[in-house]
Design a protein around this motif. Structure first.
Motif, mmCIF file in Angstrom:
data_model
loop_
_atom_site.group_PDB
_atom_site.id
_atom_site.type_symbol
_atom_site.label_atom_id
_atom_site.label_comp_id
_atom_site.label_asym_id
_atom_site.label_seq_id
_atom_site.Cartn_x
_atom_site.Cartn_y
_atom_site.Cartn_z
ATOM 1 N N ALA B 56 0.942 -1.106 -0.010
ATOM 2 C CA ALA B 56 -0.010 0.033 0.022
ATOM 3 C C ALA B 56 1.043 1.063 -0.034
ATOM 4 O O ALA B 56 0.678 2.309 -0.853
ATOM 5 C CB ALA B 56 -0.734 0.127 1.170
ATOM 6 N N SER B 57 1.990 1.378 0.894
ATOM 7 C CA SER B 57 2.759 2.470 0.935
ATOM 8 C C SER B 57 3.486 2.643 -0.431
ATOM 9 O O SER B 57 3.617 3.818 -0.846
ATOM 10 C CB SER B 57 3.675 2.218 1.919
ATOM 11 O OG SER B 57 4.594 2.836 1.995
ATOM 12 N N LEU B 58 4.006 1.411 -1.039
ATOM 13 C CA LEU B 58 4.672 1.573 -2.226
ATOM 14 C C LEU B 58 3.659 2.078 -3.324
ATOM 15 O O LEU B 58 4.250 2.666 -4.383
ATOM 16 C CB LEU B 58 5.175 0.176 -2.650
ATOM 17 C CG LEU B 58 6.217 -0.408 -1.787
ATOM 18 C CD1 LEU B 58 6.717 -1.783 -2.138
ATOM 19 C CD2 LEU B 58 7.725 0.292 -2.447
ATOM 20 N N ASP B 59 2.641 1.631 -3.288
ATOM 21 C CA ASP B 59 1.395 1.998 -4.236
ATOM 22 C C ASP B 59 1.410 3.606 -4.300
ATOM 23 O O ASP B 59 1.334 4.409 -5.037
ATOM 24 C CB ASP B 59 0.259 1.322 -4.179
ATOM 25 C CG ASP B 59 -0.954 1.448 -5.234
ATOM 26 O OD1 ASP B 59 -0.487 1.017 -6.114
ATOM 27 O OD2 ASP B 59 -1.883 2.276 -5.118
ATOM 28 N N GLU B 60 1.206 4.199 -2.979
ATOM 29 C CA GLU B 60 1.223 5.716 -2.500
ATOM 30 C C GLU B 60 2.572 6.336 -3.338
ATOM 31 O O GLU B 60 2.478 7.478 -3.900
ATOM 32 C CB GLU B 60 1.135 5.795 -1.287
ATOM 33 C CG GLU B 60 0.162 7.015 -0.982
ATOM 34 C CD GLU B 60 0.138 7.172 0.657
ATOM 35 O OE1 GLU B 60 0.057 6.300 1.420
ATOM 36 O OE2 GLU B 60 0.155 8.477 1.037
ATOM 37 N N MET B 61 3.852 5.683 -2.997
ATOM 38 C CA MET B 61 5.264 6.191 -3.432
ATOM 39 C C MET B 61 5.007 6.335 -4.980
ATOM 40 O O MET B 61 5.480 7.387 -5.531
ATOM 41 C CB MET B 61 6.119 5.351 -2.980
ATOM 42 C CG MET B 61 6.584 5.313 -1.717
ATOM 43 S SD MET B 61 7.942 4.217 -1.266
ATOM 44 C CE MET B 61 7.591 3.852 0.406
ATOM 45 N N CYS B 62 4.466 5.288 -5.515
ATOM 46 C CA CYS B 62 4.299 5.517 -6.995
ATOM 47 C C CYS B 62 3.343 6.519 -7.575
ATOM 48 O O CYS B 62 4.175 7.332 -8.425
ATOM 49 C CB CYS B 62 3.902 4.191 -7.667
ATOM 50 S SG CYS B 62 5.218 2.738 -7.519
ATOM 51 N N LYS B 64 2.552 9.212 -5.922
ATOM 52 C CA LYS B 64 2.917 10.734 -5.687
ATOM 53 C C LYS B 64 4.294 11.075 -6.324
ATOM 54 O O LYS B 64 4.607 12.183 -6.399
ATOM 55 C CB LYS B 64 2.983 10.633 -4.127
ATOM 56 C CG LYS B 64 1.521 10.903 -3.444
ATOM 57 C CD LYS B 64 1.766 11.181 -1.991
ATOM 58 C CE LYS B 64 0.227 11.269 -1.549
ATOM 59 N NZ LYS B 64 0.300 11.126 0.130
ATOM 60 N N LEU B 65 5.308 9.979 -6.446
ATOM 61 C CA LEU B 65 6.617 10.337 -6.718
ATOM 62 C C LEU B 65 7.272 9.672 -7.877
ATOM 63 O O LEU B 65 7.882 10.363 -8.871
ATOM 64 C CB LEU B 65 7.519 10.470 -5.645
ATOM 65 C CG LEU B 65 8.940 10.688 -5.786
ATOM 66 C CD1 LEU B 65 9.252 12.280 -5.927
ATOM 67 C CD2 LEU B 65 9.937 10.311 -4.747
ATOM 68 N N LEU B 66 7.351 8.324 -7.734
ATOM 69 C CA LEU B 66 8.101 7.610 -8.755
ATOM 70 C C LEU B 66 7.633 7.475 -10.098
ATOM 71 O O LEU B 66 8.267 7.458 -11.156
ATOM 72 C CB LEU B 66 8.152 6.114 -8.100
ATOM 73 C CG LEU B 66 8.527 6.085 -6.673
ATOM 74 C CD1 LEU B 66 8.679 4.473 -6.209
ATOM 75 C CD2 LEU B 66 10.170 6.644 -6.658
ATOM 76 N N ALA B 67 6.241 7.519 -10.213
ATOM 77 C CA ALA B 67 5.963 7.227 -11.650
ATOM 78 C C ALA B 67 4.871 8.375 -12.245
ATOM 79 O O ALA B 67 4.070 8.963 -11.192
ATOM 80 C CB ALA B 67 4.862 5.965 -11.915
#
Lengths: 80, 80
Positions: B56-62, B64-67
């Motif tokens: 869930a955290s990685l999904d949010e990172m993607c 908001k920032l990564l993708a």
């Protein structure tokens, strides 16, 4: 045949992009993020049907063009 | 926990880096190379031990920032 090549900075080689992501995630409030490393992934469609020949060809492509083998390591995967 | 995020241009989105590789390989004499697409792979070390929470955290990172979700799609993988 579809192939995928992963190219990542070797251990010990500074990865400024990874570091930038690491700091940005920290600044955005994502806690518990340790080391971040960024690499490249290249998806190729090949007409070659022989897996061994395809892998040999991909290996040559990596050495000659895709990866800078001084600072980067690569991994070849046949996807299907 | 180690996680890996793959970021690739969406189908139909022009990928100039992939095209450049495709042409360079052709010019170097590598025959039988079809479409080439280049993407990013990001390896992260997380302190989170719960897989669901980490995803869930990685999904949010993607998002908001990564993708850049307008033109890129992402895939999250827990490596171990």
């Amino acid at each position: 045949m579809k192939a995928r090549v992963f190219i990542t900075a070797k251990e010990g080689v500074l990865d400024p992009q990874g570091k930038a992501i690491e700091h940005a995630l920290g600044n955005m409030g994502f806690t518990g993020v340790g080391e971040v490393r960024q690499g490249k992934v290249i998806d190729l469609v090949l007409t070659e049907t022989d897996q061994t020949k395809a892998k040999a060809s991909l290996d040559e492509m990596c050495k000659k063009l895709l990866a800078n083998t001084v600072i980067e390591s690569y991994r070849v995967e046949i996807v299907g």
